[in-house]
Design an enzyme around this catalytic site. Structure first.
Site, PDB file in Angstrom:
ATOM      1  N   ASP A  13       0.816  -1.223   0.000  1.00 27.90           N
ATOM      2  CA  ASP A  13       0.000   0.000   0.000  1.00 27.90           C
ATOM      3  C   ASP A  13       0.844   1.265   0.000  1.00 27.90           C
ATOM      4  O   ASP A  13       0.706   2.115  -0.877  1.00 27.90           O
ATOM      5  CB  ASP A  13      -0.906   0.048   1.242  1.00 27.90           C
ATOM      6  CG  ASP A  13      -2.223  -0.671   1.015  1.00 27.90           C
ATOM      7  OD1 ASP A  13      -2.507  -1.024  -0.142  1.00 27.90           O
ATOM      8  OD2 ASP A  13      -2.958  -0.878   2.000  1.00 27.90           O
ATOM      9  N   ARG A  92      -0.402   5.759  16.700  1.00 24.88           N
ATOM     10  CA  ARG A  92      -0.780   6.802  15.720  1.00 24.88           C
ATOM     11  C   ARG A  92      -0.424   8.220  16.159  1.00 24.88           C
ATOM     12  O   ARG A  92       0.119   8.982  15.365  1.00 24.88           O
ATOM     13  CB  ARG A  92      -2.271   6.718  15.379  1.00 24.88           C
ATOM     14  CG  ARG A  92      -2.729   5.340  14.933  1.00 24.88           C
ATOM     15  CD  ARG A  92      -1.891   4.752  13.835  1.00 24.88           C
ATOM     16  NE  ARG A  92      -2.369   3.421  13.465  1.00 24.88           N
ATOM     17  CZ  ARG A  92      -1.605   2.448  13.002  1.00 24.88           C
ATOM     18  NH1 ARG A  92      -0.297   2.645  12.859  1.00 24.88           N
ATOM     19  NH2 ARG A  92      -2.105   1.290  12.674  1.00 24.88           N
ATOM     20  N   ASP A 121      -7.952   4.550  12.196  1.00 24.49           N
ATOM     21  CA  ASP A 121      -6.626   5.160  12.126  1.00 24.49           C
ATOM     22  C   ASP A 121      -6.602   6.485  11.377  1.00 24.49           C
ATOM     23  O   ASP A 121      -5.872   7.399  11.740  1.00 24.49           O
ATOM     24  CB  ASP A 121      -5.626   4.167  11.519  1.00 24.49           C
ATOM     25  CG  ASP A 121      -5.288   3.059  12.503  1.00 24.49           C
ATOM     26  OD1 ASP A 121      -5.343   3.319  13.715  1.00 24.49           O
ATOM     27  OD2 ASP A 121      -4.970   1.940  12.066  1.00 24.49           O
ATOM     28  N   SER A 173      -5.002  -8.660   8.091  1.00 22.45           N
ATOM     29  CA  SER A 173      -4.373  -7.344   8.188  1.00 22.45           C
ATOM     30  C   SER A 173      -3.799  -7.252   9.591  1.00 22.45           C
ATOM     31  O   SER A 173      -4.519  -7.388  10.580  1.00 22.45           O
ATOM     32  CB  SER A 173      -5.419  -6.263   7.952  1.00 22.45           C
ATOM     33  OG  SER A 173      -4.971  -5.053   8.527  1.00 22.45           O
TER      34      SER A 173
HETATM   35  N1  ARG Z   1      -9.175  -1.976  15.667  1.00 27.39           N
HETATM   36  C1  ARG Z   1      -7.932  -1.548  16.199  1.00 27.39           C
HETATM   37  C2  ARG Z   1      -7.921  -0.073  16.447  1.00 27.39           C
HETATM   38  O1  ARG Z   1      -8.720   0.613  15.879  1.00 27.39           O
HETATM   39  C3  ARG Z   1      -6.746  -1.955  15.350  1.00 27.39           C
HETATM   40  C4  ARG Z   1      -6.624  -1.290  14.017  1.00 27.39           C
HETATM   41  C5  ARG Z   1      -5.484  -1.743  13.186  1.00 27.39           C
HETATM   42  N2  ARG Z   1      -5.580  -3.150  12.970  1.00 27.39           N
HETATM   43  C6  ARG Z   1      -5.177  -3.834  11.912  1.00 27.39           C
HETATM   44  N3  ARG Z   1      -5.264  -5.108  11.960  1.00 27.39           N
HETATM   45  N4  ARG Z   1      -4.690  -3.257  10.858  1.00 27.39           N
HETATM   46  O2  ARG Z   1      -7.124   0.425  17.187  1.00 27.39           O
END
Ligand code: ARG
Length: 399
Positions: A13, A92, A121, A173
């Site tokens: 990506d 983040r 995110d 993921s």
């Molecule tokens: N649901 C979790 C959050 O919002 C993890 C997000 C990222 N997860 C991922 N498998 N890419 O903090």
């Protein structure tokens, strides 16, 4: 020249994003943080440049992540919806802060990230960036671009000589850092189905974990985990990494949940946070030993849920988060001592605790002849405390 700093992982990506932005007239600087994702990052600069970046910054931020993001969250005992230790959510704001710093350094007016339009995110990146510099514009190519399937991205990458690893794609993921792993997609999208064993990255299944329990001792100094089994750590990040390995072997810290995303969707996600799970148990226990009842109850009522929501919802850079940190830091000063824990086939339990600040008084607690508690006081106390119920009882009885 339009210049953009991109949060770059080196995956398909973000590699495609570098080129996509370049084609749209941007000069791209990539930023990759080592937050403990357990990946070799030495080839990142070369990869970023081969994709079209003019500059590639790679930085080890594990200790900063541990001290300034994981530790305050631990002290708040924050778990989103009572379960999720906020692993991905916490990285983040840190990455956003770095993007803003680099944007200043390189005179860029834009930052970019690779998050999708239906996740949390995007919100965390954008709110964090704006809180630090509202004049920076955030670009999220994945929300805008034309690619629908992964194959189209691979095709595009090949056409433009973007280096992509031709590994067989895992259906998941995965977002991993020091504090834990978040796993979604593929077979996990059926919330009824048990997660396949290959979804888990850093924990042994409880069935295959050792048949004997392992006892560990954690030492805290003023709310900071300072030693593991008597071995002192200068770096909190290293203590967490070692704890991940130990607790992970025992299958500790697996979490399976359906959670409420910010954008209104319920999503099924699994997490692995072996070290964090042990630290949460230990910290909670030492806090309850060293903090008086009034303060402890106030804390439990007002902090863990609120703090978790803030982290989850992208509100890290707010006065509220700072104020709650000030509150938990005051309590943390008392959290000095040791906790003994037992790790066994997927579970972690506190089996012992001691502290120089302990408020546990054996003479008051004991039922032996050493008992120093005034039982008559108990009688009077109960009379006064129970008076409103006696009055209520009379009214109900009609007398
Ligand atoms: N649901 C979790 C959050 O919002 C993890 C997000 C990222 N997860 C991922 N498998 N890419 O903090």
């Amino acid at each position: 020249m339009k210049r953009v700093v991109l949060a770059y992982s080196g995956g398909l990506d973000t590699s495609v994003i570098v080129r996509w932005l370049t084609e749209r007239g941007y000069e791209v600087i990539t930023y990759t943080a080592d937050v403990g994702q357990g990946e070799e990052l030495s080839e990142i600069p070369q990869k970023a440049k081969a994709s079209g970046a003019v500059e590639a910054v790679v930085e080890d931020v594990r200790e900063e992540f541990a001290r300034e993001y994981c530790l305050p969250t631990l002290r708040a005992l924050a778990l989103y919806e009572g379960k999720y230790p906020l692993t991905a959510s916490l990285s983040r704001p840190l990455i956003s802060k770095k993007l803003v710093e680099l944007a200043k350094k390189f005179n860029a007016n834009y930052v970019a990230h690779g998050s999708t339009g239906k996740g949390n995110d995007q919100v965390r990146f954008e709110l964090s960036v704006w809180a630090l510099d509202p004049d920076i514009e955030v670009i999220a190519p994945v929300r805008e671009w034309e690619f629908r399937a992964r194959e189209e991205q691979v095709e595009y990458a090949k056409k433009h000589n973007i280096p992509v690893k031709v590994t067989k794609e895992k259906p998941y993921s995965i977002d991993r850092n020091l504090w834990g792993v978040s796993i979604e997609c593929g077979p996990l999208e059926d919330p009824w189905q048990e997660p396949p064993e290959d979804a888990y990255q850093i924990t042994t299944s409880p069935e295959k974990a050792p048949d004997d329990p392992e006892y560990i001792t954690l030492t805290f100094k003023e709310g900071v985990p300072a030693a593991l089994n008597g071995k002192e750590y200068k770096k909190l990040s290293e203590l967490i990494e070692d704890l991940n390995a130990i607790a992970g072997r025992h299958g500790v810290g697996r979490i399976d949940m359906v959670e409420n995303r910010l954008v209104g969707i319920k999503s099924r996600e699994i997490y692995e946070a072996p070290g964090a799970s042990v630290l949460y148990e230990a910290y909670r226990d030492l806090l309850s030993l060293t903090v008086d009842r009034f303060t402890f109850h106030y804390f439990l009522t007002h902090v863990p849920h609120e703090y978790a929501k803030m982290v989850y919802e992208g509100l890290w850079f707010t006065p509220l988060r700072e104020a709650l940190d000030a509150f938990t830091s005051t309590l943390a000063k008392l959290v000095t001592g040791e906790v003994r824990l037992k790790l066994f086939k997927g579970s972690v339990s506190v089996v012992g605790r001691r502290s120089e600040n302990s408020l546990y008084v054996e003479d008051l607690a004991t039922y032996s002849e050493k008992d120093a508690f005034d039982h008559k006081a108990g009688k009077l106390f109960t009379q006064v405390w129970g008076l409103p119920l006696k009055v209520l009882g009379r009214r109900r009885k009609g007398s």
